[in-house]
Write an enzyme that holds these catalytic residues in place. Structure first.
Site, PDB file in Angstrom:
ATOM      1  N   GLY A   1      -6.336  -0.669  -1.595  1.00 49.77           N
ATOM      2  CA  GLY A   1      -5.024  -0.216  -2.036  1.00 49.77           C
ATOM      3  C   GLY A   1      -4.845  -0.405  -3.529  1.00 49.77           C
TER       4      GLY A   1
ATOM      5  CG  HIS B   1      -2.044  -5.490  -4.902  1.00 49.45           C
ATOM      6  ND1 HIS B   1      -1.281  -5.660  -6.036  1.00 49.45           N
ATOM      7  CD2 HIS B   1      -1.195  -5.687  -3.864  1.00 49.45           C
ATOM      8  CE1 HIS B   1      -0.039  -5.949  -5.697  1.00 49.45           C
ATOM      9  NE2 HIS B   1       0.036  -5.962  -4.380  1.00 49.45           N
TER      10      HIS B   1
ATOM     11  CG  HIS C   1      -1.172  -9.732  -1.623  1.00 43.21           C
ATOM     12  ND1 HIS C   1       0.057 -10.371  -1.647  1.00 43.21           N
ATOM     13  CD2 HIS C   1      -1.001  -8.582  -2.298  1.00 43.21           C
ATOM     14  CE1 HIS C   1       0.917  -9.629  -2.310  1.00 43.21           C
ATOM     15  NE2 HIS C   1       0.307  -8.530  -2.721  1.00 43.21           N
TER      16      HIS C   1
END
Length: 120
Positions: free
Chosen positions: A73, A75, A9
Site C-alpha cells: 500500500g 505506506h 505499521h
C-alpha cells in the site's frame, strides 16, 4: 554480521504489538545467531532508524528489513522508501536491504489459508 528488522505499521493500542513481539521471540528461538529488532512506521517505538542504530551498535553490518504488511500500500510504496533511504544516508557503513511485504509471499498466504481450513 547479518541482522533482521521486522517492520510493522504501529498502532495506538499497545496490544496490537503483541504478535510482533511473539514473532521476534520465535525468530530468536530459531535463529539465535542472527539478531532481530522490531521497528514501526508510526505510533510505536522503536522507529526504523532506532532499530538500525541498535543493530549497528551491536556489530551488524548487513541488515535485512522485512515489512510485516499484507500488501504494498501507500505506506510501503511511499513512506518506507523515504525512511530506508534516510537510514542508508545515516548509516553508510551498513548494507541495508528490504524484502517485499510478507503478504506478497505465497507461503505466507498459504499459511493463512491453512489456518482458515483448520478453523472449519
Amino acid at each position: 554480521m547479518k541482522a533482521i528488522i521486522l517492520f510493522g505499521h504501529g498502532a495506538r493500542d499497545a496490544r496490537w504489538r503483541e504478535p510482533f513481539d511473539r514473532l521476534a521471540t520465535l525468530w530468536r528461538a530459531q535463529h539465535a545467531d542472527t539478531p532481530v529488532e522490531l521497528a514501526f512506521l508510526e505510533m510505536m517505538q522503536p522507529s526504523l532508524e532506532e532499530a538500525v542504530s541498535t543493530l549497528a551498535s551491536g556489530g551488524a553490518t548487513q541488515i535485512t528489513i522485512v515489512p510485516v504488511f499484507f500488501g504494498q500500500g501507500g505506506h510501503l510504496r511511499n513512506d518506507f522508501p523515504v525512511l530506508l533511504n534516510a537510514c542508508r544516508e545515516q548509516f553508510p557503513q551498513l548494507t541495508l536491504s528490504a524484502t517485499p511485504a510478507v503478504g506478497d509471499d505465497l507461503a505466507v498466504l498459504q499459511a493463512i489459508v491453512d489456518f482458515g481450513a483448520r478453523a472449519l
